[in-house]
Each structure stands twice: as structure tokens, then as C-alpha cells.
Scaffold this motif. Sequence first.
Motif, PDB file in Angstrom:
ATOM      1  N   ILE A 178      25.956  25.971  31.603  1.00  0.00           N
ATOM      2  CA  ILE A 178      24.551  26.232  31.286  1.00  0.00           C
ATOM      3  C   ILE A 178      23.674  25.424  32.236  1.00  0.00           C
ATOM      4  O   ILE A 178      23.911  24.235  32.438  1.00  0.00           O
ATOM      5  N   TYR A 179      22.677  26.061  32.845  1.00  0.00           N
ATOM      6  CA  TYR A 179      21.632  25.323  33.548  1.00  0.00           C
ATOM      7  C   TYR A 179      20.471  25.221  32.572  1.00  0.00           C
ATOM      8  O   TYR A 179      19.907  26.242  32.188  1.00  0.00           O
ATOM      9  N   SER A 180      20.162  23.994  32.170  1.00  0.00           N
ATOM     10  CA  SER A 180      19.114  23.844  31.157  1.00  0.00           C
ATOM     11  C   SER A 180      17.872  23.189  31.724  1.00  0.00           C
ATOM     12  O   SER A 180      17.889  22.037  32.129  1.00  0.00           O
ATOM     13  N   GLY A 181      16.778  23.934  31.744  1.00  0.00           N
ATOM     14  CA  GLY A 181      15.497  23.370  32.132  1.00  0.00           C
ATOM     15  C   GLY A 181      14.857  22.681  30.935  1.00  0.00           C
ATOM     16  O   GLY A 181      13.835  22.027  31.054  1.00  0.00           O
ATOM     17  N   ARG A 182      15.478  22.873  29.777  1.00  0.00           N
ATOM     18  CA  ARG A 182      14.987  22.186  28.592  1.00  0.00           C
ATOM     19  C   ARG A 182      15.548  20.776  28.588  1.00  0.00           C
ATOM     20  O   ARG A 182      16.686  20.547  28.980  1.00  0.00           O
ATOM     21  N   THR A 183      14.746  19.838  28.116  1.00  0.00           N
ATOM     22  CA  THR A 183      15.128  18.432  28.140  1.00  0.00           C
ATOM     23  C   THR A 183      16.360  18.160  27.284  1.00  0.00           C
ATOM     24  O   THR A 183      16.492  18.697  26.188  1.00  0.00           O
ATOM     25  N   GLU A 184      17.207  17.294  27.804  1.00  0.00           N
ATOM     26  CA  GLU A 184      18.464  16.982  27.140  1.00  0.00           C
ATOM     27  C   GLU A 184      18.256  16.510  25.696  1.00  0.00           C
ATOM     28  O   GLU A 184      18.936  16.963  24.779  1.00  0.00           O
ATOM     29  N   SER A 185      17.293  15.605  25.521  1.00  0.00           N
ATOM     30  CA  SER A 185      17.142  15.025  24.180  1.00  0.00           C
ATOM     31  C   SER A 185      16.753  16.094  23.158  1.00  0.00           C
ATOM     32  O   SER A 185      17.004  15.942  21.976  1.00  0.00           O
ATOM     33  N   LEU A 186      16.115  17.193  23.628  1.00  0.00           N
ATOM     34  CA  LEU A 186      15.695  18.227  22.685  1.00  0.00           C
ATOM     35  C   LEU A 186      16.823  19.192  22.342  1.00  0.00           C
ATOM     36  O   LEU A 186      16.909  19.687  21.217  1.00  0.00           O
ATOM     37  N   VAL A 187      17.685  19.496  23.301  1.00  0.00           N
ATOM     38  CA  VAL A 187      18.640  20.579  23.064  1.00  0.00           C
ATOM     39  C   VAL A 187      20.098  20.148  22.978  1.00  0.00           C
ATOM     40  O   VAL A 187      20.939  20.916  22.514  1.00  0.00           O
ATOM     41  N   ALA A 188      20.414  18.915  23.412  1.00  0.00           N
ATOM     42  CA  ALA A 188      21.817  18.491  23.378  1.00  0.00           C
ATOM     43  C   ALA A 188      22.436  18.604  21.981  1.00  0.00           C
ATOM     44  O   ALA A 188      23.576  19.046  21.845  1.00  0.00           O
ATOM     45  N   PRO A 189      21.700  18.246  20.902  1.00  0.00           N
ATOM     46  CA  PRO A 189      22.318  18.334  19.577  1.00  0.00           C
ATOM     47  C   PRO A 189      22.805  19.749  19.238  1.00  0.00           C
ATOM     48  O   PRO A 189      23.891  19.916  18.697  1.00  0.00           O
ATOM     49  N   ILE A 190      22.000  20.757  19.588  1.00  0.00           N
ATOM     50  CA  ILE A 190      22.374  22.118  19.201  1.00  0.00           C
ATOM     51  C   ILE A 190      23.502  22.643  20.103  1.00  0.00           C
ATOM     52  O   ILE A 190      24.379  23.379  19.659  1.00  0.00           O
ATOM     53  N   ILE A 191      23.497  22.217  21.371  1.00  0.00           N
ATOM     54  CA  ILE A 191      24.601  22.616  22.262  1.00  0.00           C
ATOM     55  C   ILE A 191      25.903  21.979  21.783  1.00  0.00           C
ATOM     56  O   ILE A 191      26.960  22.619  21.761  1.00  0.00           O
ATOM     57  N   ASN A 192      25.806  20.728  21.352  1.00  0.00           N
ATOM     58  CA  ASN A 192      27.003  20.060  20.839  1.00  0.00           C
ATOM     59  C   ASN A 192      27.548  20.769  19.604  1.00  0.00           C
ATOM     60  O   ASN A 192      28.761  20.863  19.414  1.00  0.00           O
ATOM     61  N   GLN A 193      26.628  21.265  18.783  1.00  0.00           N
ATOM     62  CA  GLN A 193      27.082  21.968  17.591  1.00  0.00           C
ATOM     63  C   GLN A 193      27.825  23.250  17.975  1.00  0.00           C
ATOM     64  O   GLN A 193      28.848  23.591  17.372  1.00  0.00           O
ATOM     65  N   PHE A 194      27.309  23.932  18.992  1.00  0.00           N
ATOM     66  CA  PHE A 194      27.987  25.139  19.496  1.00  0.00           C
ATOM     67  C   PHE A 194      29.388  24.793  19.981  1.00  0.00           C
ATOM     68  O   PHE A 194      30.364  25.469  19.665  1.00  0.00           O
ATOM     69  N   LYS A 195      29.465  23.682  20.731  1.00  0.00           N
ATOM     70  CA  LYS A 195      30.768  23.231  21.229  1.00  0.00           C
ATOM     71  C   LYS A 195      31.728  22.988  20.077  1.00  0.00           C
ATOM     72  O   LYS A 195      32.878  23.398  20.099  1.00  0.00           O
ATOM     73  N   LYS A 196      31.214  22.281  19.067  1.00  0.00           N
ATOM     74  CA  LYS A 196      32.076  21.865  17.963  1.00  0.00           C
ATOM     75  C   LYS A 196      32.570  23.067  17.173  1.00  0.00           C
ATOM     76  O   LYS A 196      33.745  23.165  16.842  1.00  0.00           O
ATOM     77  N   THR A 197      31.657  24.006  16.871  1.00  0.00           N
ATOM     78  CA  THR A 197      32.076  25.110  16.008  1.00  0.00           C
ATOM     79  C   THR A 197      32.948  26.122  16.740  1.00  0.00           C
ATOM     80  O   THR A 197      33.789  26.761  16.128  1.00  0.00           O
ATOM     81  N   THR A 198      32.760  26.274  18.064  1.00  0.00           N
ATOM     82  CA  THR A 198      33.542  27.294  18.761  1.00  0.00           C
ATOM     83  C   THR A 198      34.709  26.723  19.548  1.00  0.00           C
ATOM     84  O   THR A 198      35.627  27.447  19.908  1.00  0.00           O
ATOM     85  N   GLY A 199      34.680  25.432  19.847  1.00  0.00           N
ATOM     86  CA  GLY A 199      35.732  24.839  20.664  1.00  0.00           C
ATOM     87  C   GLY A 199      35.620  25.223  22.131  1.00  0.00           C
ATOM     88  O   GLY A 199      36.503  24.932  22.932  1.00  0.00           O
ATOM     89  N   ILE A 200      34.520  25.872  22.489  1.00  0.00           N
ATOM     90  CA  ILE A 200      34.335  26.289  23.886  1.00  0.00           C
ATOM     91  C   ILE A 200      33.926  25.078  24.730  1.00  0.00           C
ATOM     92  O   ILE A 200      33.150  24.227  24.291  1.00  0.00           O
ATOM     93  N   ASP A 201      34.456  25.018  25.929  1.00  0.00           N
ATOM     94  CA  ASP A 201      34.183  23.913  26.835  1.00  0.00           C
ATOM     95  C   ASP A 201      32.862  24.182  27.564  1.00  0.00           C
ATOM     96  O   ASP A 201      32.794  25.056  28.426  1.00  0.00           O
ATOM     97  N   VAL A 202      31.811  23.444  27.188  1.00  0.00           N
ATOM     98  CA  VAL A 202      30.485  23.721  27.745  1.00  0.00           C
ATOM     99  C   VAL A 202      30.084  22.631  28.732  1.00  0.00           C
ATOM    100  O   VAL A 202      30.186  21.448  28.430  1.00  0.00           O
TER     101      VAL A 202
END
Lengths: 339, 524
Positions: free
Chosen positions: A35-59
Motif C-alpha cells: 500500500i502507498y499511503s498518503g494518509r498519515t501513519e498515526s491515523l491509519v496504522a491501527p486499521i491496517i494492522n487490524q486488516f493484517k491481523k484478521t486476514t493474515g495477509i502480509d501488508v
Amino acid sequence: MNPRNLLKSRSFALLGLAATSLLPQAANAAESLTIYSGRTESLVAPIINQFKKTTGIDVTVRYGGTAQLAIAIEEEGAKSPADIIWAQDAGALGALNKAGALAALPESITTRVPELFRNHNNTWVATSGRARVLAYSPERVAADALPKSVFDLTDPKYKGRVGWAPSNASFQTFVTAMTIDHGVDKTRAWLEAMKANETKAYAKNAPIIQGIAAGEVDFGLPNHYYLLRFKASDEAYPVAQTFFQDGDTANMINVAGVGMLKSSKNVSTAEKFILFLLSPVAQQYFTSQVFEYPVTDEVIASSLLEPFESVLKHAPKIDLEKLDNLEATLKLLSEVGLL
Amino acid sequence: MSATIHRQPPAYALLGIFLLCGGVLLPLAYLLVRAFEADSGELREIVFRSRNLELLSNTLSLTAGVLAVSVVAAFPLAWFTARRNIAGERFIAAAGVLPLAIPPYLMAYALLGLGGNYGAVAQLSDRAWSFPILSGYWGAVLVLALCNFPYLFLNFRSALMNIDPALEEMAYSLGSSKRRVLMRVIVPQLRPALLSGGLLVGLHVLSDFAVSSQMRYDTFSLAIFTQYNSAFDRTYAAWLALALLLMTFAALFVEARALRGLRLDRAGTIIPRRRAARGFSAITVAAFGFTALVVSASVGAPLFSILFWATKTDMAGQWPALFESLRGSALASMPAAVAATTLAVPVVYLGIRRPSWMTRMLERTLYIGYATPALAFALGLVFFSIRVTPALYQTFFLLVYAYTMRYIAEAVGPLRSTLYQASPRVEEAARSLGAGSAAAFFRVTLPLLKNSMLTATAFVFLSCMKDLPLTIILSPPGYQTLAVDLWGNIEEAMLPEAAPYALAIVACSALFVGLLLSREKSHS
């Protein structure tokens, strides 16, 4: 520790090691996403981490300025490692769409959001909505002394009292909108007059809010949710925000949005991620944690947020799709000496 | 002794010069390539942009301001410790070095969080007191001077200690006043110290983007960073980086030029004078008053501010993330530290054991990376890796490589001083007993160097741990380090959340300064 215990603990450790090394492989053979994220890390990292955790996909996420990433994708071309661009604003997505870098999204995704929140050829969808606002210090500015129009801010009485963030993507999209609403010449004149009026340039939106609290400036032109974030952890935070008169370009509604690259080789994973961003879990996160407007109607509204209908009433009528001339805006800002 | 000096410089010295220079210069050459790729119309527009002049004058006046304030802070401290017999001069000397524990980007964050209507002071006093927030030119000057004046202090101090008292005595005996002695005898002898300390301060100012960004004062480095971060007009970024390089070369040239032909040598050695007994006097009060002022501004105030903001955040909740970044920083810094020391050992060894113009050159090349503005180097590496080695673009390797090239100079000091003290006789004895030159080096010299190699590794390691500019541009996507995460929080004005990272970095830097001080002590 005696030798027998040592043996025991070691074999346990080995067992654990074997189990953990087997697990992720069994679940997901080599499913990965960049993912190329122009959104700030502190705002979106939590939700990306949740995606990682629930799907096991390597992001893998590359964070950067939205414009920077959009231009990087254009330069990298077909070789770009990115599958997804998550932009802070519609302008960069429009530019990428115009450059033909984005793939069409399937109906399963596009039908999840109203038309307002996607482009006509369905190459990007919004993930959240935000409004541009006028932030100010309620301690130093009387409610009846607020400017009516963004063009008022060039008046000498605002000299050195206003903060903005010319290198920020949302600000740049607002400038693009102004060129559409009022023409390039008037926009250039406004930018020059603002600069001459000693408007203070901050690196990003959040420091503008901080600058108002600190007493460095009295007004600022940020997105709406930055102040709400400060307010959430400190109710007494000494900054307020409002809109200019209805229809003013500086009240514009913008979106953060996501698109899939044509060059992506992980199409189904990328689609999974976009669907996740439109899921109630992610939408609720954007509303309750980031204080943005949801793009689907399956969430509980945040009490801190002004209802979206009233924001719509303040906002100018602008087709987000038309805001695709990022390059011209960057050039304009450079010529004026702001970049 | 003369048998060990080889008149003919070894061929591999040449190879070393070539590789070390190339390692830094080749990426920089790609700035040139990139800069001239635009068509001529675009070039003309970029080169003659009126903003360039503004950036130039801003950068120059910032450098001048920082130099002036640094001299004002550094000279009295050096004077008190080197020239006056004051009880507790050790403490004053430590005060002159301590600010190195606070990297500038962190100092700016801390001081911004201290002042203003809603800073630490205002909040602690229920908004009864506040002082205006630091910003703009004076904010940048103050922060950069408070962080960098120790370079001048160290230079002034050793210069003052090495002035031959006989010169002053002569001047006094010829009827000069104290003031005249100061201006005509002492100050002229400080010129080299002013130049080399000033050069270091200047290089740091030219390299800085983080302070100017927080203080909102536009300079070349900040403009490069903004271009990279927001607009990424690569051609313009390359031009700005070239301009910055040119300014750096100009500074190096001016320094070398100003020292040319300068002779401050003397016949014979200094005869130390008996120092007057340490006493308590008005000077003592003044010295400690001034020292207290400098320490509280340069160390006390920022620490106070960081600790205040740390109380506003949930430290325990942030611990896992902090640990992750600490690990990331250490993982990248460790290989760089080992590589830098390993590369520096043979170079320093040759410089001392086989002195010739070529080995001296070789030793000098270790400083190239250090003198090059960090952002220009990082940007050059980005361009270079995209074009020439795409497999390395945005990789961990590139970050480690950049760290190594930039901080290898930090390894030189400890290695040099030990090698100077290690007598070549021991090696000669090993050779006479039948060991080859390689065996003699590995079995006799290297073990002697063990401690200083550890020190050198630690210096480079800690410098990498607190590095911001290289890390921010070159760390691979998603790679967490202390500096990158701290910067992320600073950029978002998340003052409380930044505090734990700031404390971790201060701890690393404090170790660095501790090491510096303990070395000073063991050498004095």
C-alpha cells in the motif's frame, strides 16, 4: 534450573517455534499487499494492522505525501511495487486516473458507496469524507469578527495572523478547486496577497491547530478532524472551528480515497482490502477515532461531528472528479514561491 | 624506526581512496545527472526562480546567526575552564559538552512544547504565565546554537590551553593592558579554533531541515525536504541539493584558505606556570551563573518540557510500539557501526604506520560523508539506486550503507589516539620473530586496538540511532525506527505521544556524550 527442567523448557520452545512457523504459511500461502499511503501513519496504522491481523495477509505500507506517492507511481510505471494507493485527497486520485494508472473496480465495491463518493469511471472510491474549515482562537477572536469569505483574509487586519499548509495535499486540492470556481488569475492573486499578508506556512494541518493554541496565529485553514482529535483528549483545548459563508470554496468537502493500480499483480487481495475499508468496522473507526465522515450508512455517528447534511449545505458545489489537475496547482504554488 | 616507513605509498591506499570517495561522490553525481535532465526552458525557470535568492539569503543569515550565538555561549565557558582557576571547572567543562545529548530536531520539539499559550509552562501554571512560542528566524537560531555550540567550545578550550603564557608575559612586560593582551595576543591565536569549530557548526546548520521545518524558517535543506515530501519535483530538488553542496564546498574552501600560511608555532615547548590557588571570587560567581544559564537553556528546559509531555501520555501503552522502533533503529545501526569501524581500522593504521601524502588523503576521505549535507547525500542515493541498482532501491542495505558512509568519521578519533600510543616496536618485534606483516597486524596490533574499536563502534552506533535525515528518506517502507516515529509524531503536533520516543533518543545521545566525556577525562 536443573538439567531436566532445562530440557523440558527447551523442547517446549522448539514446539512453539515449529507451530508458529507452520501457522501463517498454512493459512495464507504468500498472499501479500503493498500500500502507498498518503494518509498519515498515526491515523491509519491501527486499521491496517487490524486488516493484517484478521486476514493474515502480509501488508507493506509506504507512507509519504499524497502528491509524492502519486508522482512516484507515475515514475515507477508498470514496475511499481504498489497494489493500492490510499490518498489523502481526490485531486491525486483524479491525476492518477487521468494518467491511466488505476484499474476499474468491480461493482461489489462501487455499489457500497453513494455516487458522491466515487468517480465516474469507477477507478476510485472514497473511504471517508472531510471538510475544509476555518479554525480560530475563541480567546483572541470575537465571534462577530470572523471573516465571511476566504478572500477576506488578505485584508491588512489579518496580517501575520493566519496559518496555512501549502505543501499539504488537502490544501493543494482546495487551491485546485479555487482555480475552477474563480479562475487561475484570481487564485494566483489571492495566493500572492496572502503571502504578502505574512500568512504563516506550516508543514502540515495539525501544527496549524497547535500554532493557534500556542498563540502564534489566530486563524488557520485546516481539515475539520484535526481539531476534534485534540479536543477528544483535552476538552479545554483552546481552539474552535467554523465555516465561511455558505458556498465558499474554502468550505469544500474532500475525500480520502483508495484506488487499485493497473500494474497490481495481487488484484483479489487488493479488492479484499478496499472492501475492508468500506466495512462497518473500518467505517466506524474513521468516524469514532479519526472524526471523519463515513461513506456508508452502517455506522453510529460521532457526537463530536457536525451532521454531514449541514456540512453539505455550507460546501460549494464542486465535482471532485474535476480536481485532477494536481500538476498545474503544484506549478502555480511554486511560481508564487510557496513550494 | 626509519625502516618501517615506506616511501612508496601502497597501491591499495589508492584503491581505498577511490572506493571511499566513490561511495559518496557517485550518488552525488546523480544529482547532476538528474538536474540537467530537464529541458532548457524548465531549467531556466528553475535556476532563476526568485525563491532561490530568498532561500540563499535565509540560509546564509541563519548560519551567521547560529555562529554568532554559538560563540557567545562557547567562548566564556572555554575561558572559564581553560584560563581561570575556578573550583569545579570540570563541571563547567561538562556543561560545554552536555548539549550534544539533545539532537536539534528534538530540541526544537521540546522548546516548542515549552512556550506559548498552551505549552508546558502555561499548562503547569494554569495559564497564569506564558512566554511567546519560539519560531521563525530567532527560534531556529536559538535551537541550532544551543545544540551546536559545543563544537566551538571544544575547539576554543583546547586552543586556549595551548597558548604559550610567555607571549602574554612578554606583552605585559612591554606595558600592554589586559584588554590589549586579549585583543592582540590571545584572540589572534584563536583563529584556527574559531574556523574549525565554526566550520563544524556551519556544516550542521546547512544540513538541518528538521529545526527549520518546526520553526517555519525556509532554508535550502528544508526546501529539499518539502520537494521530496510533498511535491517531489525531482529536478528542482536536485538543483536545490546541488546549491547546498556548493555552499558546503565554499565553506570548506574558505576555512582552508583562511588557515593557509597562518603560523602560530613556537620554538621549544611551553613551560607550565604555577597556577594560583583556587579561590572563591566574583569570577567564580559569574562563571557558575553563566554556566547555569547555558545548561538550563540547552539541557534543563528541553528535558523539563519532554518530561511534562511524557506525563500527558500513556507510557505503558506505548511501550510495545516504542520497543519495536528501538529494535528497528538498533538493527540498522549495528551493522553500520561494525562496517564503519572495520573500514576505518586499516585506513587509520596506514595513515599512522605508513605516513605519506596518499595515506593522509585516504584518511581525509573518511570525512567526505560527514561533510556532505545529509539530505543531498540521501537524495543522490535515491536517484542513483533507481537508475543503477533498482534492486537496492528502498532496501535496508541502502540505509546501512548511507549510515556507514556518513558516520565513519566518528570512528577515527578513538582508533587514532590508541594507534599513536601503541609502539611500532611491538610489531617490529613480532616481525623479527618471523611473523609476516599480516600476521603481525592481526596478532599484535589488532588486540591492542580492541578497546578503541569498541569505542569507535559505539560512537557510530549511537550517531546512527539518533540520525534523522538519512533515516527518514532511506528507511524501507514500513520500517520503524525511533527517529522516524518521533518525527511522525512531531509532524502531527502530537506532543505527548512524541515524548517517549524523545526520551529514548535522549538516552542514546546521553550515552554518546558520556562516552565522549569519559574519553576526555582519560586523556587529560
